[in-house]
Scaffold this motif. Structure first.
Motif, short mmCIF file in Angstrom:
data_model
loop_
_atom_site.label_atom_id
_atom_site.label_comp_id
_atom_site.label_asym_id
_atom_site.label_seq_id
_atom_site.Cartn_x
_atom_site.Cartn_y
_atom_site.Cartn_z
N LYS A 1 60.68 63.71 54.12
CA LYS A 1 60.03 62.19 54.06
C LYS A 1 58.84 62.02 53.14
N SER B 1 58.54 59.25 50.16
CA SER B 1 57.39 58.40 50.17
C SER B 1 56.83 58.40 48.96
N TYR C 1 65.53 54.43 43.92
CA TYR C 1 66.33 53.58 44.33
C TYR C 1 67.69 53.52 43.59
N SER D 1 70.77 51.40 42.75
CA SER D 1 71.27 50.22 43.24
C SER D 1 70.98 49.65 44.53
N GLY D 2 69.40 49.75 44.71
CA GLY D 2 69.11 49.06 46.02
C GLY D 2 68.93 50.10 47.24
N ILE D 3 69.62 51.15 47.04
CA ILE D 3 69.47 52.39 48.09
C ILE D 3 68.68 53.47 48.08
N PRO D 4 67.77 53.74 49.00
CA PRO D 4 66.97 54.98 48.72
C PRO D 4 67.83 56.27 48.63
N PHE E 1 58.73 54.99 48.79
CA PHE E 1 58.31 54.00 49.76
C PHE E 1 56.86 53.68 49.54
N ASP E 2 56.11 54.39 48.73
CA ASP E 2 54.68 53.83 48.21
C ASP E 2 54.86 52.42 47.68
N CYS E 3 53.96 51.64 48.11
CA CYS E 3 53.85 50.15 47.78
C CYS E 3 53.31 49.88 46.28
#
Lengths: 543, 410
Positions: B136, B140, B386, B388-391, B144-146
């Motif tokens: 995780k 992250s 990512y 092609s759009g998948i983590p 997943f960090d913005c």
């Protein structure tokens, strides 16, 4: 040229090319009338809006809903900017109204925390000495450089830097101490300086004089000169530390209490610029510190700084305390709204269950505690007056954690304050019995779940591009000052061809997000053998 | 009709340009007011008499900013010294990497060898839940960090003039901060309370180590991105009978190469924690390798050897500043060796090292030497992004967590 071509293309398709045989059972025994609908202008507009909300509700993924919110504006919404740390004088009534929060000042934490009081008292005794050591270490025991900038005064930077490191230590000590006993802390994710953003619409705000004057020119506005328009609102904030967990917290008060008329928030209809909040063009973004698809989606606790109080114009201690309450309401509402958006709700589709967060505002010595319950997020148009639900915020005054630091020792550590903080940590998130994501798809909840490769990549790119709010390649349209003088105010250039948008009665800011040419496919790259498809497919949500 | 008149009417730019020119040539018309007034007996004064006085020059306004401006760097600066100091900053690397670092710090290396206690601890398998949380943390930090900031420009060597679209995303600084802090939090939460209470965690603290070598002054400016301290100095049982990599001969290169010569410096060493604090002893120092921030002084890319050299100089810098605070500025051979653990990472590869600091007398290659035990280039995962759009997180390697955990608990 391009538009005309498309037009012709569709005309061909739509025009009927064959004759249809009349239906045999066209007649029924009793006449079936269509429902009688109110055909007043207001009712028609309202129906049109409702159909939009329904379309957004039916979209499957979180990202598509976010793009859908921005669909009506190519250049972004003119948003009222609520920054976490800008709180002008007397902003409380406006913030209460815009976040629809009923604020309840309390001395102690609300009743929902009563059963952890004893345990928290014991733990606070155990960790007391470590917290004292950490405070001394961070304030006195370190040589540190402050990052100076011309944006913030040095005392603000200093206070925030020390507060940030004290908060990190306090969080570390309490989490480590409770880690074994409280399982939800072990798996909780801790974000340092995350990005919290939220976007919503507020109705019931008076229109500016300029709009009033403009409306006066048109006969169809005769009876609704001062009709309100929605204000898009954007919150931007960044806490020092934020904790997230997989499950949501328990409600502070039952959800049915949200409609209690005692919690009614007075309406604030003056323009936000009168208080000191100004607007900017940007896309609305809802970001709770992570992208859709992360595991821990529910906020647990966030720590915010209060350095901005030092840089405010000083109108006395009461005003400063109000400013802290405002900060707490803004940041709690903003974070929860962003979280609710990741659950599939938007500012148009209301929550079906309450969300809770806990907020702490501190400078290391003074600590204020807030518990916030989000019951509703809908306040656009007439909902400002009609929505019976309200949000609840419980908040304490700033409390002193310790008196002074003398000879490398903390004097007068207030265990009650520490106890409240530990009670926040002991508040256990729980599994809810209802569906948490009623408005998201069964299979596809985020863009990453979509099977179609092209669609997934396109949506992912578009969403990230939109929320980055990076400037466009071309400048946004503008009416130059000379045009205003020589063309609009005084008609001195009547011999020129009318080409500018204001001469053609076009508002360029009404352009929709998808009103542009899609990327061109060069001939060599088109699929073999011959493809007439000149432009790439776009997957804008159909709203 | 002249063409200009038409142009001026049609073209706003020309009109404004010509406006001053036209207006400047106007001759004042005699309106006859002066004669009229004189006839009435009213005195007429020349307007130029009143404006003949020159306007007073105003003095420069001293703008006070939010903070005191730094003094100009010249010979009157309080920190100016005639003798240059060879300075190594945390954003610079040594030309010869680990070999040059060996010469500078007089260190011998035990490669792929860590103290036995760490090796023992590293073999204890962590529960599955912990590894889930590590994954995780990696996701992250990478996905997943913005943060959406400008990433370095993409260049294609085949087409160097081609401008690629600038990508916004998580910067290497932020990625490393998130990953290392999350890992440490995880280790602390899963460790016994008794252990965590004897440790303290600091972020971004600066140390400064000054020392002489062959009559030249050297200074290492080090930033520990995470510094774990403890209430007693860390000790390792070390083996002496292993094949060490001896100090190499750098000839024809001198060991000062690519170190910048500074004239403004403070001669003392600085350890960030004051002596009065109980938990001042450095235990583990974490060093981030941020590709966008660390570079050679020439434009060549940083090599793996240079990254390894960074670990050694960093550990030496922190240990020296601590030893000098403990034993005084002039100490040479230390009465007791100082141990320090060092973990360097670029967010994917981890380099572990333990420095045994025996002496601060780094002249020549003879006498007591310092020892660097290291285990380099451990990959925590192959890729995380990512796709092609998948983590995606590919090939997670659980071994690395074992070593980080061992470093904390040793």
């Amino acid at each position: 040229m391009y538009r005309w071509k498309i037009h012709r293309f569709y005309l061909k398709r739509l025009s009927r090319q064959y004759s249809q045989v009349a239906l045999q059972n066209e007649y029924s025994e009793t006449p079936e009338y269509p429902p009688i609908m109110d055909n007043s202008l207001q009712a028609r507009k309202s129906r049109k809006r409702e159909s939009l909300f329904e379309k957004i509700k039916k979209l499957d993924t979180v990202e598509e809903k976010q793009i859908a919110l921005n669909m009506p504006r190519y250049y972004g919404w003119q948003c009222v900017m609520l920054h976490e740390d800008t709180i002008p004088y007397n902003a409380m009534p406006m913030i209460k109204c815009y976040t629809r929060s009923h604020f309840i000042p309390v001395e102690n934490l609300p009743n929902a925390y009563a059963d952890t009081a004893v345990a928290a008292g014991e733990i606070s005794k155990e960790v007391k000495t470590y917290i004292e050591d950490a405070i001394v270490m961070e304030t006195d025991g370190l040589e540190r450089d402050f990052i100076l900038s011309n944006e913030k005064p040095i005392n603000v930077v200093k206070e925030d830097t020390i507060a940030r490191s004290i908060v990190k230590q306090v969080n570390r000590i309490i989490s480590n101490h409770l880690g074994e006993k409280v399982p939800h802390l072990l798996s909780a994710q801790v974000d340092y300086d995350p990005r919290h953003e939220a976007f919503w619409f507020v109705g019931g705000v008076d229109i500016p004089t300029s709009v009033f004057k403009w409306r006066k020119k048109y006969s169809w506005y005769k009876n609704r000169l001062d009709e309100n328009v929605d204000r898009p609102v954007q919150y931007l904030g960044s806490p020092f530390v934020a904790l997230r967990s997989r499950l949501p917290l328990k409600p502070l008060i039952p959800y049915s209490e949200a409609e209690n008329p005692d919690f009614k928030v007075p309406k604030f209809s003056f323009g936000p610029q009168n208080v000191g909040y100004f607007s900017r063009f940007r896309y609305g973004t809802n970001i709770p510190g992570f992208w859709p698809g992360d595991y821990d989606e529910f906020g647990f606790l966030s720590y915010h700084g209060r350095g901005h109080i030092l840089a405010r114009n000083n109108y006395g201690p009461d005003d400063n305390i109000e400013a802290l309450h405002c900060q707490a309401m803004k940041s709690s509402f903003g974070w929860l709204l962003a979280q609710s958006n990741y659950q599939g709700f938007t500012t148009y589709n209301d929550l079906t269950y309450p969300l809770i967060t806990q907020t702490v505002i501190t400078n290391g010595q003074l600590w204020s505690f807030y518990a916030y319950q989000l019951n509703t997020v809908v306040m656009h148009n007439e909902n400002m007056d009609l929505n019976p639900k309200h949000n609840i915020c419980f908040g304490t005054k700033p409390l002193k954690l310790y008196e002074t630091i003398e000879d490398g020792k903390v004097k007068g550590l207030n265990e009650e304050v520490l106890k409240m903080l530990i009670q926040f940590y002991l508040n256990t998130p729980e599994e809810r019995e209802h569906d948490l994501k009623p408005y998201l798809g069964k299979e596809d909840q985020v863009v990453a779940d979509i099977v179609d490769d092209n669609k997934r990549c396109w949506l992912e790119d578009t969403y990230k591009h939109l929320v980055s709010n990076r400037p466009r390649h071309f400048l946004p349209p503008e009416t130059y000052l000379w045009e205003k003088i020589y063309k609009i105010q005084h008609n001195t250039r009547f011999h020129e061809a009318r080409r500018r948008p204001f001469e053609l009665d076009i508002n360029p800011f009404q352009r929709r997000l998808n009103e542009h040419l899609p990327p061109y496919i060069p001939k060599v790259l088109r699929p073999y053998p011959r493809s007439k498809k000149k432009f790439e497919t776009t997957y804008y949500p159909d709203v | 009709m002249k063409l200009t008149q038409v142009l001026n009417r049609q073209h706003i730019g020309f009109m404004f340009k010509k406006h001053w020119l036209v207006q400047g040539k106007r001759v004042p018309i005699d309106t006859g007011v002066e004669d009229y007034l004189k006839a009435k007996g009213i005195p007429v004064e020349d307007a130029l008499e009143f404006v003949s006085e020159k306007p007073k020059p105003h003095g420069r306004v001293n703008v006070v900013g939010y903070y005191e401006q730094p003094l100009p760097l010249d010979e009157n600066h309080p920190e100016y010294k005639e003798k240059p100091c060879y300075t190594l900053k945390s954003t610079n690397v040594l030309l010869e990497g680990i070999s040059q670092a060996q010469v500078l710090t007089k260190t011998i290396i035990a490669e792929n060898k860590l103290p036995p206690k760490i090796e023992e601890l590293a073999e204890i398998a962590a529960p599955k839940a912990i590894h889930e949380n590590v994954k995780k943390a990696i996701l992250s930090a990478n996905i997943f960090d913005c943060e959406q900031k400008k990433l370095p420009k993409i260049k294609d060597p085949e087409r160097p003039a081609y401008n690629f679209r600038r990508i916004l995303g998580i910067t290497d600084r932020r990625r490393n901060e998130i990953l290392t802090n999350r890992l440490l939090q995880l280790i602390e939460k899963s460790s016994d309370t008794e252990v965590t209470q004897t440790k303290y965690v600091l972020n971004n603290v600066k140390s400064q180590a000054t020392f002489d070598k062959d009559d030249e002054l050297f200074q290492f400016h080090e930033v520990s991105n995470i510094l774990v301290t403890s209430n007693r100095p860390v000790k390792h049982d070390t083996e002496k009978n292993i094949p060490f990599v001896e100090i190499p001969n750098l000839y024809p290169i001198k060991h000062t190469v690519t170190l910048s010569q500074e004239h403004f410096y403070n001669e003392s060493s600085k350890y960030p924690i004051k002596t009065s604090v109980a938990m001042k002893h450095p235990h583990t120092t974490w060093l981030h390798f941020n590709n966008t921030e660390v570079s050679n002084i020439y434009e060549t890319p940083v090599t793996p050897m240079q990254i390894l050299g960074r670990s050694l100089t960093h550990a030496f810098g922190v240990a020296t500043s601590y030893a000098k605070q403990l034993y005084g500025e002039d100490v040479k051979d230390l009465p007791e060796p100082v141990h320090i653990n060092c973990i360097e990472t670029d967010g994917q590869r981890f380099h572990f090292g333990v420095l045994e600091l025996n002496t601060l007398n780094v002249d020549g290659n003879e006498g007591t030497k310092n020892v660097w035990y290291c285990k380099n280039d451990m990959k925590m995962y192959d890729s995380s992004c990512y796709l092609s759009g998948i983590p995606v997180l590919e090939n997670y390697n659980p071994e690395v967590y074992g070593y980080i955990n061992a470093f904390y608990n040793c």
